[in-house]
Design a protein around this motif. Structure first.
Motif, PDB file in Angstrom:
ATOM      1  N   SER A   1       0.826  -1.211   0.000  1.00 56.60           N
ATOM      2  CA  SER A   1       0.000   0.000   0.000  1.00 56.60           C
ATOM      3  C   SER A   1       0.858   1.259   0.000  1.00 56.60           C
ATOM      4  O   SER A   1       0.497   2.268  -0.613  1.00 56.60           O
ATOM      5  CB  SER A   1      -0.937  -0.012   1.203  1.00 56.60           C
ATOM      6  N   ALA A   2       2.036   1.208   0.661  1.00 52.38           N
ATOM      7  CA  ALA A   2       2.945   2.351   0.625  1.00 52.38           C
ATOM      8  C   ALA A   2       3.506   2.569  -0.778  1.00 52.38           C
ATOM      9  O   ALA A   2       3.680   3.708  -1.230  1.00 52.38           O
ATOM     10  CB  ALA A   2       4.087   2.139   1.627  1.00 52.38           C
ATOM     11  N   PHE A   3       3.775   1.477  -1.506  1.00 51.43           N
ATOM     12  CA  PHE A   3       4.269   1.589  -2.876  1.00 51.43           C
ATOM     13  C   PHE A   3       3.198   2.181  -3.787  1.00 51.43           C
ATOM     14  O   PHE A   3       3.490   3.034  -4.641  1.00 51.43           O
ATOM     15  CB  PHE A   3       4.704   0.207  -3.374  1.00 51.43           C
ATOM     16  N   LEU A   4       1.954   1.759  -3.640  1.00 43.47           N
ATOM     17  CA  LEU A   4       0.865   2.326  -4.432  1.00 43.47           C
ATOM     18  C   LEU A   4       0.688   3.810  -4.138  1.00 43.47           C
ATOM     19  O   LEU A   4       0.466   4.612  -5.060  1.00 43.47           O
ATOM     20  CB  LEU A   4      -0.429   1.567  -4.160  1.00 43.47           C
ATOM     21  N   PHE A   5       0.820   4.189  -2.866  1.00 44.01           N
ATOM     22  CA  PHE A   5       0.685   5.611  -2.514  1.00 44.01           C
ATOM     23  C   PHE A   5       1.839   6.428  -3.108  1.00 44.01           C
ATOM     24  O   PHE A   5       1.645   7.566  -3.546  1.00 44.01           O
ATOM     25  CB  PHE A   5       0.649   5.767  -0.992  1.00 44.01           C
ATOM     26  N   SER A   6       3.049   5.841  -3.143  1.00 42.61           N
ATOM     27  CA  SER A   6       4.195   6.536  -3.735  1.00 42.61           C
ATOM     28  C   SER A   6       3.961   6.806  -5.219  1.00 42.61           C
ATOM     29  O   SER A   6       4.287   7.891  -5.725  1.00 42.61           O
ATOM     30  CB  SER A   6       5.464   5.705  -3.537  1.00 42.61           C
ATOM     31  N   ILE A   7       3.395   5.836  -5.923  1.00 41.36           N
ATOM     32  CA  ILE A   7       3.092   6.034  -7.346  1.00 41.36           C
ATOM     33  C   ILE A   7       2.042   7.118  -7.530  1.00 41.36           C
ATOM     34  O   ILE A   7       2.149   7.986  -8.398  1.00 41.36           O
ATOM     35  CB  ILE A   7       2.642   4.709  -7.984  1.00 41.36           C
ATOM     36  N   GLU A   8       0.993   7.088  -6.661  1.00 41.51           N
ATOM     37  CA  GLU A   8      -0.083   8.078  -6.766  1.00 41.51           C
ATOM     38  C   GLU A   8       0.441   9.490  -6.536  1.00 41.51           C
ATOM     39  O   GLU A   8       0.021  10.435  -7.209  1.00 41.51           O
ATOM     40  CB  GLU A   8      -1.179   7.743  -5.765  1.00 41.51           C
ATOM     41  N   VAL A   9       1.378   9.641  -5.600  1.00 41.21           N
ATOM     42  CA  VAL A   9       1.915  10.975  -5.300  1.00 41.21           C
ATOM     43  C   VAL A   9       2.762  11.489  -6.465  1.00 41.21           C
ATOM     44  O   VAL A   9       2.618  12.636  -6.908  1.00 41.21           O
ATOM     45  CB  VAL A   9       2.742  10.934  -3.994  1.00 41.21           C
ATOM     46  N   GLN A  10       3.660  10.647  -6.995  1.00 42.47           N
ATOM     47  CA  GLN A  10       4.625  11.120  -7.982  1.00 42.47           C
ATOM     48  C   GLN A  10       3.996  11.370  -9.343  1.00 42.47           C
ATOM     49  O   GLN A  10       4.382  12.307 -10.039  1.00 42.47           O
ATOM     50  CB  GLN A  10       5.779  10.126  -8.108  1.00 42.47           C
ATOM     51  N   VAL A  11       3.029  10.543  -9.732  1.00 47.85           N
ATOM     52  CA  VAL A  11       2.402  10.739 -11.039  1.00 47.85           C
ATOM     53  C   VAL A  11       1.064  11.438 -10.920  1.00 47.85           C
ATOM     54  O   VAL A  11       0.344  11.555 -11.917  1.00 47.85           O
ATOM     55  CB  VAL A  11       2.241   9.387 -11.766  1.00 47.85           C
ATOM     56  N   THR A  12       0.724  11.905  -9.730  1.00 48.50           N
ATOM     57  CA  THR A  12      -0.503  12.675  -9.450  1.00 48.50           C
ATOM     58  C   THR A  12      -1.745  11.985  -9.985  1.00 48.50           C
ATOM     59  O   THR A  12      -2.576  12.583 -10.668  1.00 48.50           O
ATOM     60  CB  THR A  12      -0.395  14.094 -10.047  1.00 48.50           C
ATOM     61  N   ILE A  13      -1.870  10.673  -9.664  1.00 52.81           N
ATOM     62  CA  ILE A  13      -3.071   9.949 -10.067  1.00 52.81           C
ATOM     63  C   ILE A  13      -4.231  10.313  -9.138  1.00 52.81           C
ATOM     64  O   ILE A  13      -5.275  10.773  -9.580  1.00 52.81           O
ATOM     65  CB  ILE A  13      -2.821   8.428 -10.052  1.00 52.81           C
ATOM     66  N   GLY A  14      -4.023  10.086  -7.840  1.00 53.91           N
ATOM     67  CA  GLY A  14      -5.042  10.469  -6.871  1.00 53.91           C
ATOM     68  C   GLY A  14      -6.321   9.676  -6.971  1.00 53.91           C
ATOM     69  O   GLY A  14      -7.366  10.191  -7.375  1.00 53.91           O
ATOM     70  N   PHE A  15      -6.266   8.371  -6.603  1.00 56.19           N
ATOM     71  CA  PHE A  15      -7.476   7.554  -6.625  1.00 56.19           C
ATOM     72  C   PHE A  15      -8.452   7.945  -5.523  1.00 56.19           C
ATOM     73  O   PHE A  15      -9.638   7.645  -5.615  1.00 56.19           O
ATOM     74  CB  PHE A  15      -7.109   6.076  -6.484  1.00 56.19           C
ATOM     75  N   GLY A  16      -7.966   8.595  -4.473  1.00 54.65           N
ATOM     76  CA  GLY A  16      -8.855   9.048  -3.399  1.00 54.65           C
ATOM     77  C   GLY A  16      -8.891   8.150  -2.191  1.00 54.65           C
ATOM     78  O   GLY A  16      -9.476   8.517  -1.168  1.00 54.65           O
ATOM     79  N   GLY A  17      -8.297   6.958  -2.235  1.00 55.11           N
ATOM     80  CA  GLY A  17      -8.333   6.055  -1.091  1.00 55.11           C
ATOM     81  C   GLY A  17      -7.264   6.355  -0.060  1.00 55.11           C
ATOM     82  O   GLY A  17      -7.417   6.015   1.114  1.00 55.11           O
ATOM     83  N   ARG A  18      -6.163   6.993  -0.477  1.00 54.96           N
ATOM     84  CA  ARG A  18      -5.060   7.296   0.434  1.00 54.96           C
ATOM     85  C   ARG A  18      -4.755   8.783   0.339  1.00 54.96           C
ATOM     86  O   ARG A  18      -4.740   9.356  -0.736  1.00 54.96           O
ATOM     87  CB  ARG A  18      -3.818   6.487   0.083  1.00 54.96           C
ATOM     88  N   MET A  19      -4.432   9.379   1.480  1.00 56.60           N
ATOM     89  CA  MET A  19      -4.137  10.805   1.520  1.00 56.60           C
ATOM     90  C   MET A  19      -3.289  11.119   2.746  1.00 56.60           C
ATOM     91  O   MET A  19      -3.290  10.381   3.749  1.00 56.60           O
ATOM     92  CB  MET A  19      -5.426  11.624   1.574  1.00 56.60           C
TER      93      MET A  19
END
Length: 314
Positions: free
Chosen positions: A43-61
């Motif tokens: 889950s930390a790896f998925l959050f790292s990807i979301e932060v760097q590529v600005t995906i922002g699925f909304g489940g982690r913040m």
């Protein structure tokens, strides 16, 4: 690898922040986590990807519970932007390849001096091996030699521009096929007092040729350069024709790009020829007595020799 390594690195940082804050153990720690919905390294790896590529699925913040997490969020965004800029620059440089385009602009291995239109001319041949054209192509020539001023000052690298004979005007050329660039040796030329006996390796003389233009496909300026020493200038030679018309199309034989033939040429300087034009008249009579001899010269930078089929240039 740059993106993957950065994602893994910051995933480890986010996992350590959650571990230190006690967010990984269910039911323990504070009620408000540093980053919501982080329970493992995955889950930390998925959050790292979301932060760097600005995906922002909304489940982690990121919450305001941990100032360190906010700082890491800013740092990762800056690092991601820097990687994007560097990767874009590297890809652009690889695709442009201006230096490789310059390698397809070739010059004859030797320059020649012969009579053209009744005047002694310094000539060289330049060609382009690619079908894509060079836009706004210009060519400049300079003589570099050691001179001494009237005051006794020694200038080891004195540079003098050589005007190019061009019907269009200026130094612009249209490089659709191999061209013979020539300079008329007149009273204003730095080669006015050059004699055949001066063309040896001990002579302190070098002629630099610079071809510049814009690559049609990329819009990048490219430059190709060459130079001719005194012993690389052939007196009384002329380049053989390599452009022929066949069935309404023009073909170029690059295997003869540097070939020259011997032609009748006065063995005197341009100054002496201007003072005594009878030397040229006597040469015209002597030219009818014997056939011309052909001299083969290897193509510059040609390993193997360049050749183009008749259908390649139309």
């Amino acid at each position: 690898m740059s993106f993957l390594c950065s994602w893994l690195l910051f995933a480890m940082v986010w996992w350590l922040i959650a571990f230190a804050h006690g967010d990984l153990a269910p039911g323990e720690g504070t009620a408000v986590p540093c980053v919501t919905s982080i329970h493992s390294f995955s889950s930390a790896f998925l959050f790292s990807i979301e932060v760097q590529v600005t995906i922002g699925f909304g489940g982690r913040m990121v919450t305001e519970e941990c100032p360190l997490a906010i700082l890491i969020l800013i740092v990762q965004n800056i690092v991601g932007l820097m990687i994007n800029a560097i990767m874009l620059g590297c890809i652009f440089m690889k695709t442009a390849q201006a230096h490789r385009r310059a390698e397809t602009l070739i010059f004859s291995k030797h320059a020649v001096i012969a009579v053209r239109h009744g005047r002694l001319c310094f000539m060289l041949r330049v060609g382009d091996l690619r079908k894509s054209m060079i836009i706004s192509a210009t060519i400049h020539m300079q003589v570099v030699r050691k001179t001494t001023s009237p005051e006794g000052e020694v200038v080891p690298l004195h540079q003098v521009d050589i005007p190019m004979e061009n019907g269009v005007g200026g130094n612009s050329i249209f490089l659709v096929a191999p061209l013979i660039i020539y300079h008329v040796i007149d009273a204003n030329s730095p080669l006015y007092d050059l004699a055949p006996s001066d063309l040896h390796h001990h002579q302190d003389l070098e002629i630099i040729v610079i071809l510049e233009g814009v690559v049609e496909t990329t819009g990048i300026t490219t430059q190709a350069r060459t130079s001719y020493l005194a012993d690389e200038i052939l007196w009384g030679q002329r380049f053989v024709p390599i452009v022929a018309e066949e069935d309404g199309r023009y073909s170029v034989d690059y295997s003869k790009f540097g070939n020259t033939i011997k032609v009748p040429t006065p063995l005197c300087t341009a100054r002496q020829l201007d003072e005594d034009r009878s030397l040229l008249d006597a040469l015209t009579l002597a030219s009818a007595r014997g056939p011309l001899r052909k001299r083969s010269v290897a193509v510059a930078k040609a390993k193997p020799k360049f050749s183009i089929s008749p259908d390649s240039l139309s």
